[in-house]
Design a protein around this motif. Structure first.
Motif, PDB file in Angstrom:
ATOM      1  N   THR A  26       7.245  -2.563   8.126  1.00 51.50           N
ATOM      2  CA  THR A  26       6.213  -1.545   7.920  1.00 51.50           C
ATOM      3  C   THR A  26       6.711  -0.154   8.315  1.00 51.50           C
ATOM      4  OG1 THR A  26       5.242  -2.049  10.085  1.00 51.50           O
ATOM      5  CG2 THR A  26       4.282  -3.151   8.167  1.00 51.50           C
ATOM      6  N   SER A  27       7.488  -0.080   9.365  1.00 49.24           N
ATOM      7  CA  SER A  27       8.041   1.212   9.787  1.00 49.24           C
ATOM      8  C   SER A  27       8.961   1.785   8.714  1.00 49.24           C
ATOM      9  CB  SER A  27       8.805   1.070  11.109  1.00 49.24           C
ATOM     10  OG  SER A  27       7.925   0.683  12.138  1.00 49.24           O
ATOM     11  N   ALA A  28       9.759   0.928   8.082  1.00 48.01           N
ATOM     12  CA  ALA A  28      10.658   1.375   7.015  1.00 48.01           C
ATOM     13  C   ALA A  28       9.864   1.867   5.804  1.00 48.01           C
ATOM     14  CB  ALA A  28      11.602   0.255   6.602  1.00 48.01           C
ATOM     15  N   ALA A  29       8.792   1.167   5.455  1.00 45.95           N
ATOM     16  CA  ALA A  29       7.955   1.584   4.319  1.00 45.95           C
ATOM     17  C   ALA A  29       7.303   2.932   4.594  1.00 45.95           C
ATOM     18  CB  ALA A  29       6.898   0.526   4.027  1.00 45.95           C
ATOM     19  N   LEU A  30       6.848   3.130   5.820  1.00 51.22           N
ATOM     20  CA  LEU A  30       6.227   4.416   6.171  1.00 51.22           C
ATOM     21  C   LEU A  30       7.260   5.542   6.220  1.00 51.22           C
ATOM     22  CD1 LEU A  30       3.688   3.082   8.759  1.00 51.22           C
ATOM     23  CD2 LEU A  30       3.133   4.251   6.613  1.00 51.22           C
ATOM     24  N   ARG A  31       8.492   5.211   6.560  1.00 59.04           N
ATOM     25  CA  ARG A  31       9.569   6.218   6.538  1.00 59.04           C
ATOM     26  C   ARG A  31       9.821   6.696   5.103  1.00 59.04           C
ATOM     27  NH1 ARG A  31      11.848  10.223   9.261  1.00 59.04           N
ATOM     28  NH2 ARG A  31      13.967  10.519   8.570  1.00 59.04           N
ATOM     29  N   LYS A  32       9.807   5.768   4.151  1.00 63.57           N
ATOM     30  CA  LYS A  32       9.966   6.139   2.738  1.00 63.57           C
ATOM     31  C   LYS A  32       8.826   7.042   2.290  1.00 63.57           C
ATOM     32  CE  LYS A  32      12.385   1.923   1.333  1.00 63.57           C
ATOM     33  NZ  LYS A  32      12.280   0.683   0.539  1.00 63.57           N
TER      34      LYS A  32
ATOM     35  N   ALA B 163       0.842  -1.205   0.000  1.00 67.76           N
ATOM     36  CA  ALA B 163       0.000   0.000   0.000  1.00 67.76           C
ATOM     37  C   ALA B 163       0.875   1.253   0.000  1.00 67.76           C
ATOM     38  CB  ALA B 163      -0.933   0.001   1.201  1.00 67.76           C
ATOM     39  N   CYS B 164       1.947   1.239   0.766  1.00 64.91           N
ATOM     40  CA  CYS B 164       2.871   2.386   0.798  1.00 64.91           C
ATOM     41  C   CYS B 164       3.551   2.567  -0.554  1.00 64.91           C
ATOM     42  CB  CYS B 164       3.918   2.199   1.896  1.00 64.91           C
ATOM     43  SG  CYS B 164       3.269   2.346   3.564  1.00 64.91           S
ATOM     44  N   ASN B 165       4.001   1.474  -1.155  1.00 64.72           N
ATOM     45  CA  ASN B 165       4.650   1.558  -2.469  1.00 64.72           C
ATOM     46  C   ASN B 165       3.691   2.100  -3.521  1.00 64.72           C
ATOM     47  OD1 ASN B 165       7.041   0.552  -1.425  1.00 64.72           O
ATOM     48  ND2 ASN B 165       6.629  -1.550  -2.038  1.00 64.72           N
ATOM     49  N   ARG B 166       2.444   1.627  -3.501  1.00 67.46           N
ATOM     50  CA  ARG B 166       1.443   2.097  -4.454  1.00 67.46           C
ATOM     51  C   ARG B 166       1.163   3.590  -4.223  1.00 67.46           C
ATOM     52  NH1 ARG B 166      -2.978  -0.581  -2.974  1.00 67.46           N
ATOM     53  NH2 ARG B 166      -1.928  -2.517  -3.491  1.00 67.46           N
TER      54      ARG B 166
ATOM     55  N   GLY C 140      -1.303   9.815  -0.153  1.00 58.79           N
ATOM     56  CA  GLY C 140      -1.066   9.401   1.219  1.00 58.79           C
ATOM     57  C   GLY C 140      -1.654   8.031   1.502  1.00 58.79           C
ATOM     58  N   VAL C 141      -1.491   7.581   2.743  1.00 60.07           N
ATOM     59  CA  VAL C 141      -1.986   6.284   3.186  1.00 60.07           C
ATOM     60  C   VAL C 141      -2.818   6.476   4.448  1.00 60.07           C
ATOM     61  CG1 VAL C 141      -1.286   4.034   4.145  1.00 60.07           C
ATOM     62  CG2 VAL C 141      -0.032   5.002   2.230  1.00 60.07           C
ATOM     63  N   ILE C 142      -3.940   5.767   4.502  1.00 55.71           N
ATOM     64  CA  ILE C 142      -4.763   5.706   5.708  1.00 55.71           C
ATOM     65  C   ILE C 142      -4.826   4.236   6.109  1.00 55.71           C
ATOM     66  CG2 ILE C 142      -7.047   6.048   6.718  1.00 55.71           C
ATOM     67  CD1 ILE C 142      -7.498   8.229   4.548  1.00 55.71           C
TER      68      ILE C 142
ATOM     69  N   GLN D  83       9.056  11.138   1.087  1.00 55.89           N
ATOM     70  CA  GLN D  83       8.481  11.723  -0.133  1.00 55.89           C
ATOM     71  C   GLN D  83       7.470  12.828   0.186  1.00 55.89           C
ATOM     72  OE1 GLN D  83       7.034   9.208  -3.237  1.00 55.89           O
ATOM     73  NE2 GLN D  83       8.915   8.023  -3.352  1.00 55.89           N
ATOM     74  N   GLY D  84       7.293  13.121   1.479  1.00 50.50           N
ATOM     75  CA  GLY D  84       6.374  14.184   1.873  1.00 50.50           C
ATOM     76  C   GLY D  84       4.910  13.799   1.750  1.00 50.50           C
ATOM     77  N   LEU D  85       4.627  12.497   1.800  1.00 52.23           N
ATOM     78  CA  LEU D  85       3.247  12.020   1.668  1.00 52.23           C
ATOM     79  C   LEU D  85       2.690  11.680   3.049  1.00 52.23           C
ATOM     80  CD1 LEU D  85       3.847   9.753  -1.444  1.00 52.23           C
ATOM     81  CD2 LEU D  85       2.747  12.004  -1.399  1.00 52.23           C
ATOM     82  N   PRO D  86       1.423  11.999   3.289  1.00 56.14           N
ATOM     83  CA  PRO D  86       0.858  11.808   4.635  1.00 56.14           C
ATOM     84  C   PRO D  86       0.474  10.365   4.943  1.00 56.14           C
ATOM     85  CG  PRO D  86      -0.811  12.709   3.182  1.00 56.14           C
ATOM     86  CD  PRO D  86       0.479  12.664   2.395  1.00 56.14           C
ATOM     87  N   PHE D  87       0.517  10.056   6.210  1.00 56.52           N
ATOM     88  CA  PHE D  87       0.022   8.790   6.742  1.00 56.52           C
ATOM     89  C   PHE D  87      -0.911   9.117   7.891  1.00 56.52           C
ATOM     90  CE2 PHE D  87       1.154   5.368  10.029  1.00 56.52           C
ATOM     91  CZ  PHE D  87       0.027   4.621   9.729  1.00 56.52           C
TER      92      PHE D  87
END
Length: 156
Positions: free
Chosen positions: A56-62, A21-24, A31-33, A66-70
């Motif tokens: 998952t923490s590493a994916a959210l760090r990426k 989901a983060c990669n997509r 962003g991701v919810i 990129q300045g995208l919200p979670f």
């Protein structure tokens, strides 16, 4: 024959879905919810389950790089490795009213620290009052709240 339930636990499949989901989201610059409900890591998977915390923490760090919200939404219950990793990494962390949220249960914490704990210390409202989460939102207003928050993150 004893049956073991794995409801509300997370393991390697759930971790992989979050990473995808983060990669997509990064490909689409969105962003991701994530809505979390978990009793903890699936111990039957041993280290595979525990590695999902780092993965998952590493994916959210990426995503963050990129300045995208979670936006992280915590439901009742959100415990264990989920709360210890990605659930508390959100740019915005919200919870439903009365949600039970923590890493370990109250009994385990009390035994570990040897002290009495405040009433309701693992409830969403207590965590918001003490700065661990940003807001408590009723489910019937969640959609509007998410819409308003996503508008804050819009890039013109």
């Amino acid at each position: 024959k004893r049956q073991v339930s794995t409801q509300s636990t997370w393991g390697s499949v759930e971790g992989e879905k979050i990473v995808r989901a983060c990669n997509r989201a990064m490909e689409k610059e969105q962003g991701v919810i994530i809505v979390s409900a978990s009793g903890g890591a699936r111990m039957q998977e041993s280290t595979f389950s525990l590695m999902q915390m780092a993965k998952t923490s590493a994916a959210l760090r990426k995503l963050d790089n990129q300045g995208l919200p979670f936006i992280s939404i915590l439901t009742d219950p959100t415990f264990g490795g989920v709360s210890a990793s990605f659930a508390f990494l959100g740019d915005i962390i919200m919870a439903e009213p009365g949600a039970l949220i923590g890493f370990a249960g109250a009994r385990v914490i009390k035994q570990t620290i040897g002290k009495d704990l405040p009433d309701g210390f693992q409830r969403a409202e207590f965590l918001m009052d003490h700065g661990s989460i940003d807001m408590v939102v009723e489910r019937n207003t969640m959609k509007k709240t998410l819409h308003d928050l996503l508008n804050l993150f819009k890039k013109d």
